[in-house]
Motif scaffolding. Structure first.
Motif, PDB file in Angstrom:
ATOM      1  N   THR A   1       0.967  -1.189  -0.031  1.00 21.07           N
ATOM      2  CA  THR A   1      -0.050   0.097   0.055  1.00 21.07           C
ATOM      3  C   THR A   1       0.855   1.352  -0.011  1.00 21.07           C
TER       4      THR A   1
ATOM      5  N   THR B   1       1.353   5.134   0.770  1.00 23.07           N
ATOM      6  CA  THR B   1       0.662   6.206   1.550  1.00 23.07           C
ATOM      7  C   THR B   1       0.454   7.590   0.767  1.00 23.07           C
ATOM      8  N   PRO B   2      -0.263   8.537   1.327  1.00 16.76           N
ATOM      9  CA  PRO B   2      -0.621   9.571   0.537  1.00 16.76           C
ATOM     10  C   PRO B   2       0.445  10.559   0.171  1.00 16.76           C
ATOM     11  N   GLU B   3       1.597  10.453   1.486  1.00 12.91           N
ATOM     12  CA  GLU B   3       2.764  11.210   0.871  1.00 12.91           C
ATOM     13  C   GLU B   3       3.647  10.683  -0.413  1.00 12.91           C
ATOM     14  N   GLN B   4       3.625   9.117  -0.432  1.00 13.21           N
ATOM     15  CA  GLN B   4       4.179   8.580  -1.538  1.00 13.21           C
ATOM     16  C   GLN B   4       3.478   8.861  -2.721  1.00 13.21           C
TER      17      GLN B   4
ATOM     18  N   ARG C   1      -5.520   9.450   0.263  1.00 16.54           N
ATOM     19  CA  ARG C   1      -5.673   8.273   1.126  1.00 16.54           C
ATOM     20  C   ARG C   1      -4.786   7.022   0.537  1.00 16.54           C
ATOM     21  N   PRO C   2      -4.448   6.171   1.606  1.00 18.29           N
ATOM     22  CA  PRO C   2      -3.584   4.914   1.089  1.00 18.29           C
ATOM     23  C   PRO C   2      -4.140   4.288  -0.265  1.00 18.29           C
TER      24      PRO C   2
ATOM     25  N   ASN D   1       7.999   5.887  -5.907  1.00 18.77           N
ATOM     26  CA  ASN D   1       7.339   4.944  -4.948  1.00 18.77           C
ATOM     27  C   ASN D   1       6.478   3.882  -5.593  1.00 18.77           C
TER      28      ASN D   1
END
Length: 485
Positions: A22, A24-27, A68-69, A417
């Motif tokens: 999964t 992340t939103p940051e990725q 969101r993820p 990512n």
């Protein structure tokens, strides 16, 4: 550049694939930023078909969804509408380590090979042990009508320049199982409703793996022929088939092939030439220009200009031609608000070859006539009024655009990512004398539209070629052809 060659280039950027993880939103946001930066710095004609304001709105809406993820597949699908908005059939979006058409769920694929035309689809083969009769019309899959499935998939497919859909249908015919798995789902079984005659039946079929589909395709592949060849349908009609504008070490020399072929055409007093460019996805730009010189009686310009996005170094990690990076300062010039690439044969005036053919030409095209092939077709179409012999286009609209082809060298970056490779054509080949096109967002439209039927496909009947041979020799409905190459 042809699509196969670009896929080979993308292979150099591969890292270990990311499956089952999964993001992340940051990725996701980091990958989105790389994606947007790459398009903005590389794509030479980003706003040709979609205005900047519309693109900016799409970017804003897409970025907002990355809060969101997400799985790798969710991110892949979320970004596709931005690629489609480019209306660039050369753009590449490939999951590292995977086939471009089978990026996900490679063991739960639809087990039937289909042929699509309009809003319908028919069975032309079975990949797995479960069988549905060849020629059966598929009415629905897992409760969705085939028309609804087509309408869902076409907007998610990128193989088209401008607002063409012919290339997308060719992709559906070859890779429907992969598109279905990516954009609709990969269930444990498929409930298929099909119709034969007046009878409608329902069956449940099991999915198959990617390797099963590829084995089937390999076994069904026609006996190999030389990719460029000449034959004579009769003493006055020659058929030249060009399957691709590139060669490998086992192929004949293309330059020698053209020289020998057009000399034979001239010596035999051929009055009608059938140039078969169907399903030719392109290759070397110089090959199209060379062939054009054999089909004209006047000097000509092939490209008006070749646009590039910028001259300076890219701000993100990227692979592209070392030679280009070394000489871009010499090859790129400022033009108006943008830049152009100046070192290309097609920008100079070209001369007719001394053995150039001046008689009537029938050009056969379809939705998989793409890239360099569409460039050649557009050139022949744009200049046909200045030519002594008539030029007639038969078949289906080309997959490439009449006025523009974005290809040549490519810039390739892998999103850090999600591990998805993004390949972007660096050159915008703008065709010369392209004012003959009545539609700025279309391909070369045939004078005579001919679409193969399901019966044609099952029987191996070439309706398009037979039509041309019949009208070029009205007294015979079918002509024997003897290969001379």
């Amino acid at each position: 550049m042809n699509r196969i060659g670009l896929i080979a280039l993308l292979g150099i950027t591969l890292h270990l694939p990311l499956f089952g993880q999964t993001l992340t939103p940051e990725q996701l946001q980091a990958d989105f930023t790389r994606f947007r930066t790459a398009l903005a710095e590389v794509h030479p004609e980003m706003y040709r078909y979609t205005p900047k304001a519309t693109f900016d709105s799409l970017f804003t809406a897409t970025e907002a969804r990355l809060n969101r993820p997400m799985s790798q597949q969710e991110f892949y699908v979320t970004m596709v509408p931005l690629l489609v908005a480019l209306r660039d059939g050369h753009i590449k979006w490939i999951v590292a380590g995977r086939d471009e058409h089978y990026p996900f769920a490679t063991d739960k694929l639809f087990p039937l090979k289909l042929y699509f035309l309009g809003q319908k689809a028919w069975v032309v083969g079975n990949y797995g042990a479960d069988t549905v009769p060849a020629g059966a019309e598929i009415r629905s899959i897992n409760g969705q009508s085939i028309a609804a499935i087509i309408e869902k998939l076409l907007p998610m497919m990128t193989f088209a320049d401008g607002n063409r859909i012919g290339g997308k249908y060719e992709d559906l015919n070859q890779n429907f199982s992969g598109f279905y798995a990516t954009f609709i789902g990969a269930p444990d079984a498929f409930t298929v409703v099909y119709k034969t005659g007046d009878e409608e039946k329902t069956v449940i079929v099991s999915p198959v793996a990617e390797v099963t589909i590829k084995d089937y395709v390999a076994k069904k592949k026609p006996v190999a022929q030389k990719p460029f060849r000449l034959s004579f349908a009769n003493p006055q009609t020659a058929v030249m088939t060009i399957e691709r504008f590139w060669s490998d070490k086992t192929d004949p020399d293309f330059k020698a092939f053209l020289k020998e072929s057009f000399r034979a055409i001239k010596q035999n007093g051929v009055q009608k030439l059938v140039l078969d460019l169907r399903s030719n996805e392109g290759g070397e730009e110089s090959w199209g220009i060379r062939l054009a010189s054999y089909l004209t009686d006047k000097p000509f310009r092939y490209y008006d200009h070749i646009s590039v996005r910028q001259k300076k170094k890219y701000s993100f990690p990227v692979w592209t031609s070392t030679l280009y990076k070394k000489f871009r300062w010499l090859a790129i010039r400022k033009r108006g608000d943008g830049y152009v690439f100046t070192l290309q044969r097609g920008l100079r005036q070209q001369k007719p070859n001394r053995d150039a053919y001046r008689g009537k030409v029938y050009v056969l095209i379809n939705g998989a006539s793409f890239s360099v092939t569409t460039e050649l077709a557009a050139h022949l179409h744009a200049n046909r009024k200045q030519r002594a012999g008539e030029v007639v286009f038969v078949g289906q609209e080309t997959g490439g655009g009449y006025n523009l082809d974005v290809s040549g060298l490519f810039a390739i970056t892998q999103l850090p990512n999600s591990k998805i490779d993004l390949g972007i054509g660096m050159f915008g080949f703008n065709m010369a004398n392209s004012t003959e096109s009545p539609h700025a967002d279309r391909g070369v439209i045939p004078d005579q539209l001919i679409e193969p039927t399901i019966t044609d496909i099952l029987n191996g009947y070439d309706r398009t070629l037979d039509y041309v041979l019949r009208i070029s020799q009205p007294e015979k409905s079918a002509l024997s052809r003897t290969d001379t190459k």
